[in-house]
Design an enzyme around this catalytic site. Structure first.
Site, PDB file in Angstrom:
ATOM      1  N   HIS A 206       0.004   8.022   2.921  1.00 30.28           N
ATOM      2  CA  HIS A 206       1.163   7.275   3.182  1.00 30.28           C
ATOM      3  C   HIS A 206       2.126   8.216   4.012  1.00 30.28           C
ATOM      4  CE1 HIS A 206       1.079   4.548  -0.660  1.00 30.28           C
ATOM      5  NE2 HIS A 206       0.108   4.069   0.608  1.00 30.28           N
TER       6      HIS A 206
ATOM      7  N   HIS B 111      -8.438  -1.282   1.302  1.00 28.10           N
ATOM      8  CA  HIS B 111      -8.540  -2.272   0.487  1.00 28.10           C
ATOM      9  C   HIS B 111      -9.817  -3.172   0.542  1.00 28.10           C
ATOM     10  CE1 HIS B 111      -4.013  -3.152  -0.235  1.00 28.10           C
ATOM     11  NE2 HIS B 111      -4.185  -1.902   0.203  1.00 28.10           N
TER      12      HIS B 111
ATOM     13  N   ARG C 141      -5.544   1.200   6.146  1.00 30.56           N
ATOM     14  CA  ARG C 141      -5.289   0.594   5.002  1.00 30.56           C
ATOM     15  C   ARG C 141      -6.306  -0.627   4.863  1.00 30.56           C
ATOM     16  NH1 ARG C 141      -0.874  -3.588   3.767  1.00 30.56           N
ATOM     17  NH2 ARG C 141      -0.801  -3.430   1.373  1.00 30.56           N
TER      18      ARG C 141
ATOM     19  N   ASN D 136      -2.515  -7.823  -0.409  1.00 31.43           N
ATOM     20  CA  ASN D 136      -2.858  -8.287   0.924  1.00 31.43           C
ATOM     21  C   ASN D 136      -2.031  -9.177   1.692  1.00 31.43           C
ATOM     22  OD1 ASN D 136      -4.904  -6.558   0.469  1.00 31.43           O
ATOM     23  ND2 ASN D 136      -6.531  -8.093   0.212  1.00 31.43           N
TER      24      ASN D 136
END
Length: 332
Positions: free
Chosen positions: A197, A70, A66, A98
């Site tokens: 996910h 990001h 992740r 975040n």
């Protein structure tokens, strides 16, 4: 028995990744052998530290994956997400996507420290994040891929970019797709990368509205299986418990596989942004069905989409810098 033809096709595509995903405009190319001479043990060192971190905390595999995502969606894959606030820099760590949820900074710090001892001022923080994401995926059962390398690190961050560019759990399907298209990614990349996910967790606060007030009318989201919703309500009340963690994939939460897509077909996607892949677009629905039926197809496409995502607007050549510490820009 010979591997299926698709396997050879994937190998062929990945072998030419440096050519397919080059960055001419910024003055250089990304290619897997970038550190072959300048820091030959770089990938071995990254893999070792990541393996230790995931062994100590299984969640870290999803967290490092992740972190790379990001990073890439804000200013490109330039390690801007790793910068702390200082001087004129307002850290992306403070953004809504975040804050209180992005993890793994200490692991990147440990990798960087080890690499600085091995080959000082050579390996960028952006490349560390990209390789760590790949190694994390493999450690929990995903397919590996060659990571094109040669990114350099930014000298700034973008708090507004982090707030605006990263898809949110309650975004509409069209908004999510638009955010992907802005980065040069398409609907296939969107569905495949959402498959990350299959590992990791989400906080109650990220999906509470589905349980109690999906559309602002006090009604739950009826696209969510109601027996599953009842289970979720036991630990995600109307108020309180914001930080309570839930598996994004409740079937095989620590294994990188296609259970995520099977869950969507059973109306048991945890986040609204997961379930809309099935309910709001015929094209994405067909991809969900394909990946639910064929784990190898999903893993192959995920690898290809990760290479593509890792090549969003990298800094190369003389642009950016190689940070000595990932949290701060170099002092000149």
């Amino acid at each position: 028995m010979a591997p299926p033809m698709s396997f050879f096709m994937v190998l062929s595509i990945l072998a030419f990744a440096p050519l397919c995903f080059s960055d001419n405009i910024n003055g250089g190319y990304l290619y897997p052998q970038f550190y072959e001479h300048s820091c030959p043990k770089a990938q071995e060192i990254i893999k070792s530290v990541v393996a230790k971190a995931v062994e100590e905390d299984a969640r870290m595999a999803a967290s490092l994956l992740r972190l790379h995502f990001h990073d890439c969606f804000v200013q490109g894959c330039d390690a801007s997400v790793l910068l702390d606030s200082s001087g004129t820099i307002i850290s992306e760590k403070r953004s809504n996507p975040n804050r209180d949820s992005l993890r793994g900074y200490e692991v990147i710090d440990e990798i960087k420290s080890a690499l600085e001892k091995e080959c000082p001022h050579t390996v960028s923080c952006a490349d560390i994040a990209a390789v760590a994401a790949r190694d994390s995926t493999v450690l929990v059962g995903g397919q590996g891929w060659e990571v094109p390398l040669g990114r350099r690190d930014s000298r700034g961050a973008s708090l507004s970019g982090s707030n605006n560019n990263i898809p949110a759990p309650n975004n509409t399907f069209q908004t999510i797709l638009t955010k992907f298209k802005r980065q040069g990614l398409d609907i296939v990349d969107l569905v495949a990368l959402s498959g990350s996910h299959t590992v990791g967790n989400s906080r109650c606060t990220s999906f509470r509205q589905r349980l109690y007030n999906q559309s602002g009318n006090g009604q739950p989201d009826f696209s969510l299986d109601q027996s599953y919703a009842a289970q979720l309500r036991t630990r995600c009340p109307r108020s309180g418990g914001d930080q309570n963690l839930f598996n994004l994939d409740f079937v095989t939460p620590t294994k990188f596989d296609n259970s995520y897509f099977k869950n969507l077909l059973a109306s048991k996607g945890l986040l609204s942004s997961d379930q809309v892949l099935l309910t709001k677009s015929e094209a994405s629905m067909e991809l969900v069905k394909k990946y639910a039926m064929n784990n190898e197809l999903f893993l192959d496409q995920f690898a290809k989409s990760m290479v593509k995502m890792g090549n969003i607007s990298p800094l190369t050549g003389s642009r950016g810098e190689i940070r000595n510490r990932c949290r701060v820009v170099n002092k000149y």
